[in-house]
Design a protein around this motif. Structure first.
Motif, PDB file in Angstrom:
ATOM      1  N   MET A  71    -105.450   3.707 -46.696  1.00 30.61           N
ATOM      2  CA  MET A  71    -105.922   3.367 -45.358  1.00 30.61           C
ATOM      3  C   MET A  71    -105.338   4.280 -44.279  1.00 30.61           C
ATOM      4  SD  MET A  71    -108.044   1.927 -43.585  1.00 30.61           S
ATOM      5  CE  MET A  71    -108.748   1.055 -44.966  1.00 30.61           C
ATOM      6  N   PRO A  72    -104.035   4.587 -44.282  1.00 27.15           N
ATOM      7  CA  PRO A  72    -103.505   5.496 -43.259  1.00 27.15           C
ATOM      8  C   PRO A  72    -104.198   6.853 -43.255  1.00 27.15           C
ATOM      9  CG  PRO A  72    -101.714   4.351 -44.346  1.00 27.15           C
ATOM     10  CD  PRO A  72    -102.945   4.023 -45.116  1.00 27.15           C
ATOM     11  N   VAL A  73    -104.449   7.416 -44.428  1.00 31.33           N
ATOM     12  CA  VAL A  73    -105.113   8.719 -44.505  1.00 31.33           C
ATOM     13  C   VAL A  73    -106.563   8.609 -44.058  1.00 31.33           C
ATOM     14  CG1 VAL A  73    -105.928  10.515 -46.089  1.00 31.33           C
ATOM     15  CG2 VAL A  73    -103.602   9.615 -46.320  1.00 31.33           C
ATOM     16  N   THR A  74    -107.254   7.558 -44.520  1.00 27.93           N
ATOM     17  CA  THR A  74    -108.656   7.355 -44.146  1.00 27.93           C
ATOM     18  C   THR A  74    -108.793   7.161 -42.638  1.00 27.93           C
ATOM     19  OG1 THR A  74    -109.146   6.333 -46.299  1.00 27.93           O
ATOM     20  CG2 THR A  74    -110.704   5.929 -44.512  1.00 27.93           C
ATOM     21  N   ALA A  75    -107.882   6.370 -42.054  1.00 32.61           N
ATOM     22  CA  ALA A  75    -107.945   6.108 -40.611  1.00 32.61           C
ATOM     23  C   ALA A  75    -107.673   7.370 -39.802  1.00 32.61           C
ATOM     24  CB  ALA A  75    -106.938   5.018 -40.240  1.00 32.61           C
ATOM     25  N   VAL A 138    -118.132  -5.667 -36.937  1.00 28.26           N
ATOM     26  CA  VAL A 138    -119.211  -6.448 -37.541  1.00 28.26           C
ATOM     27  C   VAL A 138    -120.474  -5.601 -37.503  1.00 28.26           C
ATOM     28  CG1 VAL A 138    -120.590  -8.556 -37.412  1.00 28.26           C
ATOM     29  CG2 VAL A 138    -118.150  -8.618 -36.818  1.00 28.26           C
ATOM     30  N   ALA A 139    -121.015  -5.286 -38.666  1.00 24.43           N
ATOM     31  CA  ALA A 139    -122.199  -4.432 -38.769  1.00 24.43           C
ATOM     32  C   ALA A 139    -123.422  -5.261 -39.146  1.00 24.43           C
ATOM     33  CB  ALA A 139    -121.972  -3.339 -39.806  1.00 24.43           C
ATOM     34  N   ARG A 140    -124.558  -4.740 -38.798  1.00 20.85           N
ATOM     35  CA  ARG A 140    -125.811  -5.417 -39.138  1.00 20.85           C
ATOM     36  C   ARG A 140    -126.008  -5.421 -40.652  1.00 20.85           C
ATOM     37  NH1 ARG A 140    -131.194  -3.571 -36.072  1.00 20.85           N
ATOM     38  NH2 ARG A 140    -129.820  -4.192 -34.346  1.00 20.85           N
ATOM     39  N   GLY A 141    -126.516  -6.523 -41.179  1.00 21.50           N
ATOM     40  CA  GLY A 141    -126.789  -6.631 -42.597  1.00 21.50           C
ATOM     41  C   GLY A 141    -127.678  -5.502 -43.076  1.00 21.50           C
ATOM     42  N   GLY A 142    -127.356  -4.916 -44.211  1.00 24.34           N
ATOM     43  CA  GLY A 142    -128.103  -3.784 -44.737  1.00 24.34           C
ATOM     44  C   GLY A 142    -127.405  -2.468 -44.491  1.00 24.34           C
ATOM     45  N   SER A 153    -118.706   2.471 -44.122  1.00 19.58           N
ATOM     46  CA  SER A 153    -118.498   1.156 -43.502  1.00 19.58           C
ATOM     47  C   SER A 153    -117.728   0.230 -44.433  1.00 19.58           C
ATOM     48  CB  SER A 153    -119.844   0.533 -43.106  1.00 19.58           C
ATOM     49  OG  SER A 153    -120.593   0.144 -44.246  1.00 19.58           O
ATOM     50  N   GLN A 154    -117.952   0.364 -45.725  1.00 19.66           N
ATOM     51  CA  GLN A 154    -117.212  -0.458 -46.684  1.00 19.66           C
ATOM     52  C   GLN A 154    -115.736  -0.077 -46.691  1.00 19.66           C
ATOM     53  OE1 GLN A 154    -119.161  -0.727 -50.611  1.00 19.66           O
ATOM     54  NE2 GLN A 154    -121.084  -0.187 -49.589  1.00 19.66           N
ATOM     55  N   LYS A 155    -115.454   1.208 -46.615  1.00 18.12           N
ATOM     56  CA  LYS A 155    -114.070   1.664 -46.580  1.00 18.12           C
ATOM     57  C   LYS A 155    -113.371   1.205 -45.304  1.00 18.12           C
ATOM     58  CE  LYS A 155    -112.087   3.976 -48.926  1.00 18.12           C
ATOM     59  NZ  LYS A 155    -111.149   3.635 -50.029  1.00 18.12           N
ATOM     60  N   MET A 156    -114.156   0.985 -44.250  1.00 21.15           N
ATOM     61  CA  MET A 156    -113.590   0.492 -42.995  1.00 21.15           C
ATOM     62  C   MET A 156    -113.434  -1.026 -43.007  1.00 21.15           C
ATOM     63  SD  MET A 156    -115.627   2.838 -40.204  1.00 21.15           S
ATOM     64  CE  MET A 156    -114.697   2.152 -38.826  1.00 21.15           C
ATOM     65  N   GLN A 157    -113.841  -1.636 -44.133  1.00 22.31           N
ATOM     66  CA  GLN A 157    -113.732  -3.092 -44.301  1.00 22.31           C
ATOM     67  C   GLN A 157    -114.560  -3.838 -43.260  1.00 22.31           C
ATOM     68  OE1 GLN A 157    -109.509  -3.894 -44.264  1.00 22.31           O
ATOM     69  NE2 GLN A 157    -109.132  -2.746 -46.134  1.00 22.31           N
ATOM     70  N   CYS A 158    -115.742  -3.343 -43.012  1.00 24.94           N
ATOM     71  CA  CYS A 158    -116.625  -3.996 -42.045  1.00 24.94           C
ATOM     72  C   CYS A 158    -117.137  -5.325 -42.593  1.00 24.94           C
ATOM     73  CB  CYS A 158    -117.820  -3.088 -41.727  1.00 24.94           C
ATOM     74  SG  CYS A 158    -117.381  -1.632 -40.761  1.00 24.94           S
ATOM     75  N   LEU A 159    -117.522  -6.196 -41.689  1.00 26.71           N
ATOM     76  CA  LEU A 159    -118.160  -7.459 -42.039  1.00 26.71           C
ATOM     77  C   LEU A 159    -119.640  -7.306 -41.726  1.00 26.71           C
ATOM     78  CD1 LEU A 159    -115.559  -9.905 -40.435  1.00 26.71           C
ATOM     79  CD2 LEU A 159    -115.713  -9.209 -42.835  1.00 26.71           C
ATOM     80  N   TYR A 160    -120.497  -7.869 -42.557  1.00 26.59           N
ATOM     81  CA  TYR A 160    -121.936  -7.688 -42.393  1.00 26.59           C
ATOM     82  C   TYR A 160    -122.619  -9.013 -42.070  1.00 26.59           C
ATOM     83  CZ  TYR A 160    -120.563  -3.433 -44.834  1.00 26.59           C
ATOM     84  OH  TYR A 160    -119.923  -2.276 -45.195  1.00 26.59           O
ATOM     85  N   VAL A 161    -123.538  -8.935 -41.111  1.00 23.97           N
ATOM     86  CA  VAL A 161    -124.238 -10.151 -40.699  1.00 23.97           C
ATOM     87  C   VAL A 161    -125.657  -9.795 -40.280  1.00 23.97           C
ATOM     88  CG1 VAL A 161    -123.451  -9.945 -38.304  1.00 23.97           C
ATOM     89  CG2 VAL A 161    -124.144 -12.179 -39.171  1.00 23.97           C
ATOM     90  N   GLU A 162    -126.591 -10.687 -40.581  1.00 26.50           N
ATOM     91  CA  GLU A 162    -127.962 -10.520 -40.115  1.00 26.50           C
ATOM     92  C   GLU A 162    -128.018 -10.942 -38.656  1.00 26.50           C
ATOM     93  OE1 GLU A 162    -130.279  -9.111 -41.731  1.00 26.50           O
ATOM     94  OE2 GLU A 162    -129.250  -9.010 -43.677  1.00 26.50           O
ATOM     95  N   ARG A 163    -128.739 -10.176 -37.825  1.00 25.49           N
ATOM     96  CA  ARG A 163    -128.801 -10.465 -36.392  1.00 25.49           C
ATOM     97  C   ARG A 163    -129.280 -11.884 -36.135  1.00 25.49           C
ATOM     98  NH1 ARG A 163    -131.223  -6.687 -31.710  1.00 25.49           N
ATOM     99  NH2 ARG A 163    -129.041  -6.091 -31.701  1.00 25.49           N
ATOM    100  N   GLU A 164    -130.263 -12.360 -36.924  1.00 27.36           N
ATOM    101  CA  GLU A 164    -130.834 -13.679 -36.681  1.00 27.36           C
ATOM    102  C   GLU A 164    -130.154 -14.750 -37.517  1.00 27.36           C
ATOM    103  OE1 GLU A 164    -132.744 -13.813 -34.281  1.00 27.36           O
ATOM    104  OE2 GLU A 164    -133.273 -11.706 -34.067  1.00 27.36           O
ATOM    105  N   ALA A 165    -128.941 -14.477 -37.987  1.00 32.26           N
ATOM    106  CA  ALA A 165    -128.249 -15.439 -38.838  1.00 32.26           C
ATOM    107  C   ALA A 165    -128.115 -16.792 -38.146  1.00 32.26           C
ATOM    108  CB  ALA A 165    -126.867 -14.904 -39.208  1.00 32.26           C
ATOM    109  N   MET A 195    -110.065  -5.776 -35.197  1.00 31.88           N
ATOM    110  CA  MET A 195    -111.516  -5.929 -35.224  1.00 31.88           C
ATOM    111  C   MET A 195    -112.092  -5.439 -33.905  1.00 31.88           C
ATOM    112  SD  MET A 195    -112.782  -7.212 -38.042  1.00 31.88           S
ATOM    113  CE  MET A 195    -114.391  -7.612 -37.373  1.00 31.88           C
ATOM    114  N   LEU A 196    -113.184  -4.700 -33.975  1.00 37.35           N
ATOM    115  CA  LEU A 196    -113.929  -4.306 -32.780  1.00 37.35           C
ATOM    116  C   LEU A 196    -115.106  -5.266 -32.634  1.00 37.35           C
ATOM    117  CD1 LEU A 196    -114.908  -2.481 -30.473  1.00 37.35           C
ATOM    118  CD2 LEU A 196    -116.028  -1.046 -32.214  1.00 37.35           C
TER     119      LEU A 196
END
Length: 323
Positions: A71-75, A138-142, A153-165, A195-196
């Motif tokens: 993570m330190p190197v990736t960041a 938090v990224a859009r689903g897909g 985005s996976q390496k950044m450990q993002c969370l995914y959600v559908e806009r109309e969830a 988290m952003l």
């Protein structure tokens, strides 16, 4: 003179190309765009694409590193490639200003934040934050399935959600955000990767601040308020009332853009705010309004969609059900 609905003001484009980016232009401007399209634009595309590919390869190669170094190197390299990508897009200079710190009540605390809350104007917002703090978001689903971008985005450990969830799905993402922020606030999580969150829930043209949703405040953890203010130019970097391809073309076909990042002191919630996320959200929003020239607006996503329908000449949808 046509009466403008106040709820549509945060979504109107304020650059020379107008709403939908199709305002008629003089011959001189058409010629300028034509020249830039065959000279500067290809270089920008190649540069930005190279940054994405370069960081993708970094993320892949980081898999061989020890767990403590991944993570330190990736960041670190993520910040570098994000800033370089912004340079190729046209943001040669990004001004950062600390505001409100002199008058800040230190008794409220000024330690690390569990999350960054920011106004939302453009798809470049995320790159600007990545270049500074490389946060999760938090990224859009897909998004996780998009070539190159998905793996990053996976390496950044993002969370995914559908806009109309709705229902359980919406509660699930809120619980995940809350848990992530509580983990960071406890000191167990990496402090450099908060988290952003964009609590407005949609983008505006950068002149107004929309109502905040409570998701960013459920954890009752300290947050870092940040205000992005894009400079005025031929094309506005704000992604409003314009198609993504048209906006991307105008953004890349114009040489340079500017943005100022206003960083407010870390906001540490009171006990009352910790127990009432809606109160916490309102107070942080007022705090951000106080230290900016943004105007308050009660417009929401439904109002933006109504405005877009109006521009396209489509029947207005029922917006009584607020989002």
């Amino acid at each position: 003179m046509c009466q403008v609905d106040p709820k549509h003001l945060p979504f109107a484009r304020n650059d020379r190309y107008g709403d939908m980016g199709i305002k008629p232009q003089p011959l001189a401007e058409k010629c300028r765009l034509a020249v830039l399209t065959v000279t500067i634009l290809p270089l920008k595309v190649i540069g930005a694409a190279s940054c994405i590919i370069g960081f993708y390869l970094v993320c892949r190669l980081s898999e061989v590193l020890p767990a403590s170094m991944k993570m330190p190197v990736t960041a670190l390299l993520g910040k570098f490639f994000s800033r370089l990508c912004l340079f190729f897009i046209g943001f040669a200079s990004i001004k950062r200003v600390k505001v409100g710190h002199a008058a800040w009540d230190r008794s409220k605390g000024d330690g690390p934040a569990a999350g960054i809350v920011s106004n939302h104007c453009s798809h470049t917002d995320i790159l600007i934050h990545m270049a500074r703090s490389f946060p999760s978001f938090v990224a859009r689903g897909g998004t996780e399935s998009i070539p190159l971008i998905g793996f990053i985005s996976q390496k950044m450990q993002c969370l995914y959600v559908e806009r109309e969830a709705k229902g359980a799905n919406a509660k699930g993402i809120s619980a995940a955000v809350k848990e992530r922020m509580q983990h960071a606030a406890s000191g167990e999580g990496p402090a450099e990767r908060p988290m952003l969150l964009f609590p407005e829930g949609t983008t505006s043209n950068g002149t107004h601040l929309l109502p905040f949703k409570t998701g960013a405040f459920l954890a009752g953890a300290p947050v870092q308020p940040v205000i992005l203010k894009y400079g005025e130019g031929s094309v506005s970097p704000a992604w409003e009332s314009i198609s993504a391809p048209q906006h991307l073309f105008l953004l890349l076909a114009n040489v340079c853009h500017s943005v100022t990042v206003y960083e407010l002191p870390v906001y540490v919630p009171s006990k009352e705010e910790q127990q009432d996320p809606a109160l916490y959200a309102r107070n942080v929003r007022q705090h951000m309004l106080r230290y900016s020239d943004l105007k308050p607006s009660d417009a929401v996503l439904a109002d933006k969609r109504a405005y877009h329908a109006k521009l396209k000449g489509e029947p207005a949808k029922d917006t009584k059900k607020r989002e």
